[in-house]
Design an enzyme around this catalytic site. Structure first.
Site, PDB file in Angstrom:
ATOM      1  N   ARG A  94     -11.297  19.641  18.819  1.00 22.14           N
ATOM      2  CA  ARG A  94     -10.684  20.690  18.011  1.00 22.14           C
ATOM      3  C   ARG A  94      -9.229  20.880  18.420  1.00 22.14           C
ATOM      4  O   ARG A  94      -8.911  20.929  19.603  1.00 22.14           O
ATOM      5  CB  ARG A  94     -11.461  22.002  18.218  1.00 22.14           C
ATOM      6  CG  ARG A  94     -10.950  23.166  17.421  1.00 22.14           C
ATOM      7  CD  ARG A  94     -11.865  24.371  17.505  1.00 22.14           C
ATOM      8  NE  ARG A  94     -11.750  25.090  18.767  1.00 22.14           N
ATOM      9  CZ  ARG A  94     -12.318  26.264  19.021  1.00 22.14           C
ATOM     10  NH1 ARG A  94     -13.079  26.834  18.088  1.00 22.14           N
ATOM     11  NH2 ARG A  94     -12.166  26.865  20.179  1.00 22.14           N
ATOM     12  N   ILE A 225      -7.030  11.946  19.927  1.00 22.30           N
ATOM     13  CA  ILE A 225      -5.582  11.841  19.798  1.00 22.30           C
ATOM     14  C   ILE A 225      -4.922  12.780  20.805  1.00 22.30           C
ATOM     15  O   ILE A 225      -5.172  13.983  20.807  1.00 22.30           O
ATOM     16  CB  ILE A 225      -5.119  12.219  18.377  1.00 22.30           C
ATOM     17  CG1 ILE A 225      -5.867  11.396  17.313  1.00 22.30           C
ATOM     18  CG2 ILE A 225      -3.605  12.032  18.252  1.00 22.30           C
ATOM     19  CD1 ILE A 225      -5.641   9.918  17.368  1.00 22.30           C
ATOM     20  N   TYR A 455      -9.596  17.888   3.146  1.00 21.11           N
ATOM     21  CA  TYR A 455     -10.277  19.006   2.495  1.00 21.11           C
ATOM     22  C   TYR A 455     -11.774  18.810   2.711  1.00 21.11           C
ATOM     23  O   TYR A 455     -12.517  18.516   1.788  1.00 21.11           O
ATOM     24  CB  TYR A 455      -9.948  19.065   0.997  1.00 21.11           C
ATOM     25  CG  TYR A 455      -8.518  19.435   0.662  1.00 21.11           C
ATOM     26  CD1 TYR A 455      -7.713  20.112   1.574  1.00 21.11           C
ATOM     27  CD2 TYR A 455      -7.972  19.115  -0.574  1.00 21.11           C
ATOM     28  CE1 TYR A 455      -6.399  20.450   1.266  1.00 21.11           C
ATOM     29  CE2 TYR A 455      -6.663  19.460  -0.897  1.00 21.11           C
ATOM     30  CZ  TYR A 455      -5.883  20.120   0.029  1.00 21.11           C
ATOM     31  OH  TYR A 455      -4.591  20.458  -0.285  1.00 21.11           O
TER      32      TYR A 455
END
Length: 513
Positions: A94, A225, A455
């Site tokens: 997250r 990442i 999305y």
């Protein structure tokens, strides 16, 4: 050695988390303040909820992580990957928490959250026009830091300033500079990630295939990442913005119909988003524009190509590009740019469901009127229509995993929201979302019905997180996200993570899985 709180004795009996914590303590080199929060830690709930954006995932029944690792160094990320893998615990990554379906912080199997938000440094080099941006940095932070050093540089990215760059960029990075400069991923020149073996790699050491995959293929399928190296783009010292509203009781339908014909063909310095919304029982269509130039040049340009809009000089406001990012968030003109910086965060106020579609042929005017009727009936749906054309026509579908390029008129985001608690309200509004999406079927792309990865919408296809998902299952959602690029993403995944450690409901599976 790192200090962690195990909590009560019952919690210590959980072999997974106890062994994970011991492993993490051994493998994490940095001596820092509290990094791991278990369920018994007094700060656990506040850390968990800090980046929960959708109230649908803030219920007591929502699965909770065994622990949250608030990474403050590369070694914390490496240790989290190594120790989760060796102890059979799933990891959820997250940064900003804007995954619409909560995938970055919710799982139905034992898991930990790797919270990248503390890794938010931005190292700008205006002279070379580049920057290293850690994945926990928000879009707003990036815009703010650019503006502190230059009023003629920008970066093509999203509108919502609280999004984390880690996930936003890896899914494509979509924004109002795309007709001029493409997506975020089209302007990324290097990256650092931690792979499934806990090794830090940059573009050179990860190889071009993996570097290709993480720029639009969803980074969480391939690694964690750490940071992106981005190439800044040029903007004038002053840009022009406007928001012209049209009621469908007057000429809103005619103007919206004409917009889809002309918006993709307009000067690439001009981006006009359409937002239909229900206001006091009537659909009001907002035409929100940004032009990389002056009002003097903009007004005649629009009035020649799109006279139906009726754009006037008085509709336009000139401002530095960084201030326009606040305008796009619907903040009052004159709001200080410090508003772009993250705050402690408010708890989510609404439940919502989002979906997306690509439009390749003009939607008939009769369908517009049916749309407005449905929107008025449900009274909780708004849409964003984002125009294509310009640079998006010129970049190959296979240049990055993001394939939605030439041939699209615009991208639709559907947004259904509600505030009422309870199962009845949940079912009712989710049904509204589905029925509106079903209604749109004849007017959007098909075979496949394309959707935008960022999305997030689990209804277009998903697997259970403990499943090793056959390729046939993954193809259901994979071809909608990536079209022909899905096969290459599977090949890359097979090479870099054959054991499928990095997995979630819509991840890329390896061939063996």
């Amino acid at each position: 050695m790192l200090s962690v709180s195990l909590g009560n004795s019952q919690h210590q009996q959980n072999p997974d988390i106890k062994q994970f914590l011991a492993c993490f303590s051994v493998h994490s080199n940095a001596k820092t303040p509290q990094v791991i929060y278990t369920q018994q830690n007094t700060s656990y709930t506040s850390i968990l909820n800090l980046h929960v954006q959708n109230k649908r995932y803030k219920k007591q029944t929502t699965p909770k992580p065994l622990a949250i690792i608030t990474a403050k160094s590369e070694s914390h990320v490496q240790a989290a990957v190594t120790c989760a893998k060796s102890n059979g615990i799933q990891i959820r990554i997250r940064s900003g928490g804007h995954d619409y379906e909560g995938v970055s912080y919710v799982s139905d199997v034992p898991y930990v959250i790797l919270d990248m938000f503390p890794l938010h440094s931005i190292d700008l080099d205006i002279k070379s026009g580049t920057a290293w941006v850690q994945s926990g940095a928000t879009i707003g932070q990036l815009y703010y830091e650019i503006a502190k050093q230059s009023n003629v540089h920008a970066f093509p990215s999203g509108v919502c300033s609280t999004m984390g760059t880690g996930g936003h960029f890896s899914g494509g990075g979509y924004g109002n500079l795309m007709r001029k400069y493409g997506l975020s991923v089209d302007n990324i020149i290097d990256a650092k990630l931690v792979d499934a073996n806990g090794v830090v790699r940059d573009r050179k050491s990860m190889g071009e295939d993996l570097f290709w995959a993480i720029r639009g293929g969803g980074g969480a399928s391939f690694g964690v990442i750490l940071s992106w190296r981005i190439k800044l783009v040029a903007v004038p010292a002053q840009v022009t913005v406007f928001n012209v509203k049209k009621s469908v009781k007057e000429d809103g339908t005619d103007v919206a119909y004409k917009w889809q014909l002309v918006a993709p063909k307009l000067d690439r310095d001009l981006f006009i988003r359409v937002e239909p919304d229900v206001v006091n029982g009537t659909v009001i269509v907002s035409f929100i524009g940004q032009f990389l130039g002056s009002t003097e040049r903009l007004v005649p340009l629009v009035n020649q190509a799109f006279p139906e809009l009726g754009l006037k000089k008085s509709d336009c406001i000139e401002m530095p590009w960084v201030n326009s990012t606040l305008f796009w968030e619907d903040l009052p003109v004159g709001t200080p740019i410090e508003a772009l910086l993250p705050t402690s965060g408010e708890p989510p106020a609404i439940y919502f469901k989002s979906r997306s579609d690509y439009v390749k042929n003009p939607i008939p005017k009769t369908a517009f009127k049916q749309m407005w009727d449905l929107m008025t009936k449900y009274n909780n749906i708004w849409m964003q229509w984002n125009p294509y054309g310009g640079m998006m026509e010129e970049i190959s579908e296979s240049a990055t995993p993001f394939p939605h390029r030439k041939g699209n008129l615009f991208l639709i985001q559907y947004f259904v929201f509600w505030t009422e608690d309870g199962a009845e309200a949940y079912d009712r509004y989710m049904n509204y979302s589905k029925s509106f999406y079903d209604f749109m079927t004849p007017f959007v792309s098909r075979s496949p019905r394309e959707v935008f990865l960022n999305y997030r919408d689990l209804d277009v296809g998903a697997k259970h997180p403990s499943s090793s998902a056959s390729l046939q299952d993954a193809e259901i959602y994979g071809t909608k996200f990536f079209k022909e690029n899905f096969d290459k993403l599977v090949r890359v995944k097979t090479n870099v993570d054959p054991s499928n450690f990095f997995t979630y409901e819509q991840s890329i599976p390896p061939k063996s899985a």
